[in-house]
Design a protein around this motif. Structure first.
Motif, mmCIF file in Angstrom:
data_model
loop_
_atom_site.group_PDB
_atom_site.id
_atom_site.type_symbol
_atom_site.label_atom_id
_atom_site.label_comp_id
_atom_site.label_asym_id
_atom_site.label_seq_id
_atom_site.Cartn_x
_atom_site.Cartn_y
_atom_site.Cartn_z
ATOM 1 N N PHE A 204 35.359 36.605 32.635
ATOM 2 C CA PHE A 204 36.784 36.822 32.875
ATOM 3 C C PHE A 204 37.629 35.557 32.783
ATOM 4 N N GLY A 205 36.995 34.397 32.733
ATOM 5 C CA GLY A 205 37.735 33.152 32.525
ATOM 6 C C GLY A 205 38.838 32.954 33.542
ATOM 7 N N ASP A 206 40.058 32.712 33.035
ATOM 8 C CA ASP A 206 41.172 32.416 33.953
ATOM 9 C C ASP A 206 41.715 33.649 34.663
ATOM 10 N N LYS A 207 41.158 34.828 34.384
ATOM 11 C CA LYS A 207 41.530 36.014 35.173
ATOM 12 C C LYS A 207 40.915 35.953 36.577
ATOM 13 N N LEU A 208 39.900 35.110 36.735
ATOM 14 C CA LEU A 208 39.280 34.936 38.043
ATOM 15 C C LEU A 208 40.105 33.925 38.837
ATOM 16 N N TYR A 209 40.644 34.355 39.963
ATOM 17 C CA TYR A 209 41.456 33.459 40.781
ATOM 18 C C TYR A 209 40.597 32.346 41.368
ATOM 19 N N ASP A 210 41.158 31.144 41.425
ATOM 20 C CA ASP A 210 40.445 30.006 42.019
ATOM 21 C C ASP A 210 40.263 30.202 43.517
ATOM 22 N N THR A 211 41.260 30.785 44.170
ATOM 23 C CA THR A 211 41.188 31.020 45.613
ATOM 24 C C THR A 211 40.079 32.017 45.929
ATOM 25 N N VAL A 212 39.319 31.719 46.959
ATOM 26 C CA VAL A 212 38.307 32.663 47.459
ATOM 27 C C VAL A 212 38.624 32.961 48.927
ATOM 28 N N ILE A 213 38.273 34.168 49.360
ATOM 29 C CA ILE A 213 38.523 34.583 50.740
ATOM 30 C C ILE A 213 37.196 34.548 51.501
ATOM 31 N N PRO A 214 37.069 33.692 52.496
ATOM 32 C CA PRO A 214 35.798 33.570 53.219
ATOM 33 C C PRO A 214 35.588 34.717 54.200
ATOM 34 N N ARG A 215 34.366 34.889 54.632
ATOM 35 C CA ARG A 215 34.120 35.770 55.771
ATOM 36 C C ARG A 215 34.767 35.128 56.985
ATOM 37 N N ASN A 216 35.566 35.888 57.696
ATOM 38 C CA ASN A 216 36.334 35.305 58.791
ATOM 39 C C ASN A 216 36.595 36.354 59.853
ATOM 40 N N ILE A 217 36.233 36.048 61.085
ATOM 41 C CA ILE A 217 36.356 37.032 62.165
ATOM 42 C C ILE A 217 37.815 37.385 62.434
ATOM 43 N N ARG A 218 38.732 36.455 62.232
ATOM 44 C CA ARG A 218 40.147 36.733 62.487
ATOM 45 C C ARG A 218 40.681 37.796 61.525
ATOM 46 N N LEU A 219 40.220 37.789 60.284
ATOM 47 C CA LEU A 219 40.626 38.823 59.331
ATOM 48 C C LEU A 219 40.159 40.193 59.796
ATOM 49 N N ALA A 220 38.986 40.238 60.416
ATOM 50 C CA ALA A 220 38.449 41.505 60.902
ATOM 51 C C ALA A 220 39.153 41.972 62.169
ATOM 52 N N GLU A 221 39.601 41.028 62.993
ATOM 53 C CA GLU A 221 40.221 41.379 64.270
ATOM 54 C C GLU A 221 41.685 41.775 64.126
ATOM 55 N N ALA A 222 42.387 41.175 63.186
ATOM 56 C CA ALA A 222 43.837 41.357 63.072
ATOM 57 C C ALA A 222 44.280 42.820 62.978
#
Length: 266
Positions: A204-222
């Motif tokens: 996918f080349g540049d279609k793949l975003y550089d930013t990655v979203i980590p596993r994070n407990i706050r994302l699950a709690e919000a």
């Protein structure tokens, strides 16, 4: 110019709704005007935005079945910073009611035309299946944004999604593009994560975003607090990752608009 994105993946559990809610909040934090559409009958994006899905006066169901205007169903979410078109289980009935209606695939596109000029971004949280609702989202959108985990089964699901996008292009929306792929629940310590990331970069080349979203407990709690992670814990790794994603998306769109202007001048 409004950018309409269908946030979708036919595989469930990849962080699709988490991405829809938190990307909407992060784009709003960059002073963009954002409308989030909850197109999933589960109504998780609605709940995650602090809106009670069980006591909606009007929702996306009424909009799609033309029982009310788009404007009438929009809910302000001042804490999150964006507007919301909410949904609940009633949305399932829309698929049944519209099954024999001519032009049912265009219902959402026509509904968004009523309000699209007010927003910089319209994000559509799609259900994790290929249904009439998902087809409506892709017909109404300029591009598809795909959250995915870096695992083997996610790659299988991605292949099926690419086939779906191509089918929508051929049948309804020839201009539909892939906006990008977002790696979610990312753990760089896992060997499979790095292997899948390498494959995505290759294909996918540049279609793949550089930013990655980590596993994070706050994302699950919000979501249980009815707010995006940016409101729940602004300093958390998850909130900062989605802010970075919003910044990367804004930069990409500025760059494309600049390239389009150059081509027009030539």
């Amino acid at each position: 110019m409004t950018m309409i994105l269908a946030i979708t993946n036919q595989k469930g559990g990849v962080g699709k709704t988490t991405t829809a809610v938190n990307l909407a909040a992060s784009l709003a934090a960059t002073r963009r005007k954002v409308l989030l559409l909850d197109l999933d009958p589960q109504g998780n994006a609605t709940t995650g935005s602090g809106v009670d899905k069980y006591h909606l006066e009007k929702s996306l169901y009424e909009v799609l079945t033309r029982k009310c205007s788009t404007e009438e169903a929009i809910v302000k979410c001042p804490e999150a910073g964006y507007d919301l078109l909410p949904a609940n289980a009633d949305l399932t009935a829309a698929e049944v009611e519209l099954i024999n209606v001519i032009g049912r695939e265009l219902r959402l596109k026509r509904a968004l035309a009523e309000v699209s000029d007010r927003y910089d971004y319209i994000l559509i949280d799609c259900p994790p299946s290929l249904s009439m609702l998902t087809v409506n989202a892709m017909v109404a959108s300029e591009a598809v944004f795909i959250p995915m985990q870096c695992e083997y089964f996610a790659l299988e699901g991605l292949s099926a999604l690419m086939e779906t996008v191509e089918s929508i292009r051929e049948a309804y929306n020839p201009d539909l593009q892939i906006e990008g792929l977002l790696r979610t629940m990312y753990d760089p310590r896992a060997g499979l994560t790095n292997d899948v990331s390498a494959q995505l970069t290759e294909h996918f080349g540049d279609k793949l975003y550089d930013t990655v979203i980590p596993r994070n407990i706050r994302l699950a709690e919000a979501p249980s607090h009815g707010v995006p992670a940016l409101v729940y814990d602004r300093t958390s790794r998850g909130a900062l990752a989605y802010l970075a994603l919003a910044g990367e998306m804004n930069r990409r769109h500025r760059s494309r608009r600049g390239a389009d202007k150059v081509r027009e001048q030539v």
